[in-house]
Design an enzyme around this catalytic site. Structure first.
Site, PDB file in Angstrom:
ATOM      1  N   LYS A 108       0.839  -1.206   0.000  1.00  0.00           N
ATOM      2  CA  LYS A 108       0.000   0.000   0.000  1.00  0.00           C
ATOM      3  C   LYS A 108       0.879   1.264   0.000  1.00  0.00           C
ATOM      4  O   LYS A 108       0.627   2.205  -0.758  1.00  0.00           O
ATOM      5  CB  LYS A 108      -0.927   0.000   1.230  1.00  0.00           C
ATOM      6  CG  LYS A 108      -2.039  -1.049   1.140  1.00  0.00           C
ATOM      7  CD  LYS A 108      -2.793  -1.240   2.453  1.00  0.00           C
ATOM      8  CE  LYS A 108      -3.798  -2.381   2.308  1.00  0.00           C
ATOM      9  NZ  LYS A 108      -4.536  -2.689   3.542  1.00  0.00           N
ATOM     10  N   GLN A 152      -3.960  -0.979   9.713  1.00  0.00           N
ATOM     11  CA  GLN A 152      -4.077  -2.342   9.178  1.00  0.00           C
ATOM     12  C   GLN A 152      -4.684  -3.273  10.232  1.00  0.00           C
ATOM     13  O   GLN A 152      -4.270  -3.278  11.392  1.00  0.00           O
ATOM     14  CB  GLN A 152      -2.689  -2.836   8.733  1.00  0.00           C
ATOM     15  CG  GLN A 152      -2.687  -4.173   8.030  1.00  0.00           C
ATOM     16  CD  GLN A 152      -3.377  -4.158   6.654  1.00  0.00           C
ATOM     17  OE1 GLN A 152      -3.469  -3.116   6.006  1.00  0.00           O
ATOM     18  NE2 GLN A 152      -3.875  -5.299   6.227  1.00  0.00           N
ATOM     19  N   ASP A 209     -10.540   3.661   4.531  1.00  0.00           N
ATOM     20  CA  ASP A 209     -11.000   2.264   4.576  1.00  0.00           C
ATOM     21  C   ASP A 209     -12.526   2.186   4.528  1.00  0.00           C
ATOM     22  O   ASP A 209     -13.082   1.121   4.244  1.00  0.00           O
ATOM     23  CB  ASP A 209     -10.555   1.635   5.907  1.00  0.00           C
ATOM     24  CG  ASP A 209      -9.348   0.726   5.769  1.00  0.00           C
ATOM     25  OD1 ASP A 209      -9.196   0.109   4.703  1.00  0.00           O
ATOM     26  OD2 ASP A 209      -8.586   0.625   6.747  1.00  0.00           O
TER      27      ASP A 209
HETATM   28  N1  GUN Z   1      -7.007  -6.193   6.719  1.00  0.00           N
HETATM   29  C1  GUN Z   1      -7.504  -6.946   5.712  1.00  0.00           C
HETATM   30  N2  GUN Z   1      -8.160  -6.164   4.803  1.00  0.00           N
HETATM   31  C2  GUN Z   1      -8.057  -4.902   5.260  1.00  0.00           C
HETATM   32  C3  GUN Z   1      -8.514  -3.651   4.759  1.00  0.00           C
HETATM   33  O1  GUN Z   1      -9.167  -3.541   3.716  1.00  0.00           O
HETATM   34  N3  GUN Z   1      -8.196  -2.566   5.526  1.00  0.00           N
HETATM   35  C4  GUN Z   1      -7.506  -2.670   6.693  1.00  0.00           C
HETATM   36  N4  GUN Z   1      -7.255  -1.551   7.383  1.00  0.00           N
HETATM   37  N5  GUN Z   1      -7.064  -3.817   7.179  1.00  0.00           N
HETATM   38  C5  GUN Z   1      -7.338  -4.923   6.471  1.00  0.00           C
END
Ligand code: GUN
Length: 302
Positions: free
Chosen positions: A56, A100, A123
């Site tokens: 990311k 995350q 998110d």
């Molecule tokens: N962990 C797995 N998928 C995601 C996501 O889309 N966003 C975040 N913040 N954590 C995750």
């Protein structure tokens, strides 16, 4: 309805979206002097999360964003994590904050999600943004990245208006299943949400035009579950162990029997290379949208 068989290449479509984001970012910077800023926070060292977070941050750099990544120790207190988020909420150079998941057990996920400022919640997990999605108020919210990526794939092949089509979402998670169902409903689909307690699941899928699967069960959806001409979107990523020439190997497979589904379906997403790349691309799109809102600039549509 849909006739031609097709593998949906998420990598190619995600690349196309990223390329548009790069040019829109240049325009935004030239015209407003606002550079989109994304902050990614990881608590602890979950190996899968380390890989996701690195990709990311890297993609944010590729897009021309201001990108910061913070890795906090696994034994950080909840208050330390919250203070970190509060600082980023106040930082004018940051337009998107992502923490995350999953978090270590001693940190309350709900508290963390609610502490991220709703206007930086790229998110789309903050209750305010979840509520807006539920109301169909899409222009002022953030749509969670995986369902947003799935919707972009569906729109590219079937168009914006899905009136008259039946859709089923298998899985009811807050990250994928529930927001996915809202998006399909908003596009005029007739939507069924199925889950582990649903009876006769294959009977439901056999009459359904769009099947989105996000359950984490390797190859659960079989060839004879699919209606001829359907579109099948596989969100599952399952790591399985195989043995080749006596050597242990890991392989990623989805929740759908891909080859089997292709027999009946018009479109199927592979794993890997289907939905996965779209998730990261839509995170970049959400961050750019947030920066555009901040700068009072028109939000590009992908
Ligand atoms: N962990 C797995 N998928 C995601 C996501 O889309 N966003 C975040 N913040 N954590 C995750």
């Amino acid at each position: 309805m849909i006739t031609k068989k097709k593998r949906i290449d998420g990598q190619v479509i995600a690349r196309d979206v990223i390329s548009s984001i790069q040019s829109e970012t240049k325009k935004l910077i030239q015209e407003t002097h606002v550079t989109p800023g994304l902050a990614v926070i990881l608590v602890g060292e979950n190996p899968a999360s380390l890989i996701y977070v690195a990709s990311k941050s890297q993609k944010a750099n590729d897009c021309g964003f201001h990108s910061i990544q913070r890795t906090l120790p696994a034994d950080s207190t909840e208050e330390e994590v919250l203070n970190h988020i509060r600082k980023l909420n106040d930082d004018q150079t940051i337009h998107g904050i992502l923490v995350q998941l999953p978090l270590p057990d001693h940190i309350n996920e709900k508290t963390v999600i609610q502490t991220v400022a709703a206007e930086k919640d790229v998110d789309g997990f903050h209750p305010l943004n979840v509520g807006k999605l539920g109301r169909g108020d899409l222009s002022s919210t953030f749509i969670p990245c995986t369902p947003a990526g799935v919707m972009l794939l569906i729109r590219r092949f079937l168009g914006d208006d899905l009136s008259g089509l039946n859709a089923i979402v298998i899985g009811r998670s807050n990250i994928v299943g529930k927001p996915m169902a809202h998006l399909l409903l908003n596009a005029n689909c007739t939507v069924t949400i199925a889950h582990s307690q649903t009876n006769n699941l294959s009977k439901l899928t056999r009459i359904t035009d769009i099947v989105v699967v996000a359950v984490g069960q390797p190859q659960m959806v079989k060839r004879d579950w699919i209606k001829p001409g359907a579109m099948v979107i596989d969100v599952g990523i399952n790591r399985i162990v195989t043995s080749e020439h006596g050597e242990r190997k890991f392989r990623l497979i989805g929740d759908v029997d891909y080859e089997g589904a292709l027999v009946n379906a018009a479109y199927v997403t592979p794993v890997p290379g289907g939905v996965g790349p779209m998730t990261v691309a839509l995170l970049m799109a959400n961050t750019l949208a947030s920066a555009c809102r901040f700068a009072g600039y028109k939000i590009p549509k992908f």
